[in-house]
Design an enzyme around this catalytic site. Sequence first.
Site, short mmCIF file in Angstrom:
data_model
loop_
_atom_site.label_atom_id
_atom_site.label_comp_id
_atom_site.label_asym_id
_atom_site.label_seq_id
_atom_site.Cartn_x
_atom_site.Cartn_y
_atom_site.Cartn_z
N ASP A 12 0.89 -1.15 0.00
CA ASP A 12 0.00 0.00 0.00
C ASP A 12 0.94 1.20 0.00
O ASP A 12 1.57 1.50 1.02
CB ASP A 12 -0.89 0.01 1.24
CG ASP A 12 -1.89 1.15 1.18
OD1 ASP A 12 -1.49 2.29 0.85
OD2 ASP A 12 -3.08 0.92 1.45
N HIS A 13 1.03 1.89 -1.11
CA HIS A 13 2.11 2.87 -1.22
C HIS A 13 1.95 4.05 -0.27
O HIS A 13 2.90 4.75 0.03
CB HIS A 13 2.31 3.34 -2.67
CG HIS A 13 1.33 4.36 -3.15
ND1 HIS A 13 0.07 4.04 -3.56
CD2 HIS A 13 1.43 5.71 -3.27
CE1 HIS A 13 -0.56 5.15 -3.93
NE2 HIS A 13 0.24 6.18 -3.76
N HIS A 45 -5.86 2.82 1.09
CA HIS A 45 -5.12 4.00 1.55
C HIS A 45 -5.79 4.71 2.73
O HIS A 45 -5.14 5.02 3.73
CB HIS A 45 -4.95 5.00 0.40
CG HIS A 45 -4.35 4.41 -0.84
ND1 HIS A 45 -3.39 3.42 -0.80
CD2 HIS A 45 -4.55 4.67 -2.16
CE1 HIS A 45 -3.04 3.10 -2.04
NE2 HIS A 45 -3.72 3.84 -2.88
C1 BG6 Z 1 -3.67 4.76 -6.40
C2 BG6 Z 1 -5.02 4.80 -7.04
O1 BG6 Z 1 -3.55 3.65 -5.57
O2 BG6 Z 1 -3.48 5.94 -5.62
C3 BG6 Z 1 -5.18 6.07 -7.89
O3 BG6 Z 1 -5.21 3.67 -7.85
C4 BG6 Z 1 -4.86 7.28 -7.07
O4 BG6 Z 1 -6.50 6.16 -8.41
C5 BG6 Z 1 -3.52 7.13 -6.37
O5 BG6 Z 1 -4.83 8.39 -7.94
C6 BG6 Z 1 -3.25 8.28 -5.42
O6 BG6 Z 1 -1.94 8.18 -4.93
P1 BG6 Z 1 -1.10 9.45 -4.55
O7 BG6 Z 1 0.18 8.92 -4.02
O8 BG6 Z 1 -0.94 10.26 -5.79
O9 BG6 Z 1 -1.90 10.19 -3.51
#
Ligand code: BG6
Length: 492
Positions: free
Chosen positions: A181-182, A244
């Site tokens: 989960d980044h 997230h």
């Molecule tokens: C991803 C989603 O996991 O996270 C995208 O699939 C989303 O739809 C993105 O735009 C948002 O990540 P960040 O790091 O740009 O907030």
Amino acid sequence: APEPATLVIFGVTGDLAKRKLLPAVFGLWQDGLLGSAFNIVGVGRQEMTDDQFKDFAIEALKSSKETDAIQPGSLEKFRDLLYYEFGDFGGDEVYDLVGKELDRAEEAHGGRKNALFYLSTPPSLFEPISAGLGRLGLADESQGWRRIVIEKPFGRDLASARELNAAIHRVWDESQVYRIDHYLGKETVQNLMAIRFGNAIFEPLWNRGYVDHVQITAAEDLGLEGRAGYYEEAGVVRDMLQNHLMQLFTLTAMEAPAAFDADAIRDEKVKVLRAVKPIPPERVPEVAVLGQYGPGTLYGESVPGYREEPGVKPGSTTPTYVAVKLEVDNWRWQGVPFFLRTGKRLPKKVTEIAVVFKRPPLGMFPGGLERNVLAFRIQPDEGVSLKFSSKSPGQEMVLREVVMDFRYDAFGAELESPYSRLLLDAMLGDATLFPREDEVDRAWQLVSGLLQVADAPATGKNAPNYPNYPAGTWGPDAADALIGPDRRWRRL
Ligand code: BG6
């Protein structure tokens, strides 16, 4: 540095690998964090020679915004670390070739045959690849450590996530599995734990005695970005909420772990997820608002509605916005609602966690009493701010809200991409920032009712009335009613 190892990226020609993974690996390698005995095997279904792949990867690094400043000569050296294999992921051959790559790496630089398998593929391939690696003995750790990183989405609902977990566990022990989960790799998300548990002044206030409610927002200005195929199937609950936002919630609400290690932290996260009051479909109208954007104006320009985006079905009822109230049935949080919201095509990109405190018990000064707010700005303008009331200068006792601000740029360092942090952790065998099986399972359980509502047929009496917010606004009006009447969403 990690031990000598091979990073095997399945789906290496895909968007994620090109835009995020390869730049992250390159950055780590260039900083000397991956050790000297390291190489990368790209695996795809597309036929390509090693040389063609090397060209492809170098091109990806040059064109990605995420690539660190390239030092002279380093692209050429990096090029030497790259290999490519292709084949059908349902057969055996491609895994046999990957196995040979590991033998070759071992011969080239000695050491054990350590390997990190990164599945950067569409989710339908997670299971076949995991099984294929298993069949060819590549999950076996007798000749070196073997780990598997699985991208999101991890399943599309509770049942499929459980099936996927079961399929993965037929081959891998949980200790070998790294679900990404980044958001957990973001500096400021980790800082939430640092601030909560590395200071004495916040924790005493972090409970129902002092906190009125918590707001967690992940607003995006982007629309679909050409991802209709994926998004039409997913929708905002699967794309952002289940993973997230739930992660941001658990880190805010969990109890202090006994130690800063993977299992202690993940135990606490699961515990607080278990304390969240379930949301069956019939409770959804009371605690959640779903939405989909229509045409609107963003940054002064007209933008199409969701249904007008290329690849979206006419009359689609895929939600692009969700706000939900979570109630936590434990001692710390009884009676303190957590409001989570996220959506596409909102007025700006901003992610924030705001802890909103109770009003002072007695109003002695003219004017109303405001609530203090401790806000963690995850992105952009990363930082932490505390809002409180202060006397404005002058003869009268008039209070005004002021903000004490800590900005991350005070450290003077560029923030790393979350992917570099997570990749390095996986190479080092540290699973702290990766959701564990039970965590993912519980997060799916919590959103099941919402998914049932979101996936309901587009026609009939339960059909949603979309679009219900214009692009470039803060979502459906009903979201204000959800948090109100005595509370309001923060203006960000
Ligand atoms: C991803 C989603 O996991 O996270 C995208 O699939 C989303 O739809 C993105 O735009 C948002 O990540 P960040 O790091 O740009 O907030």
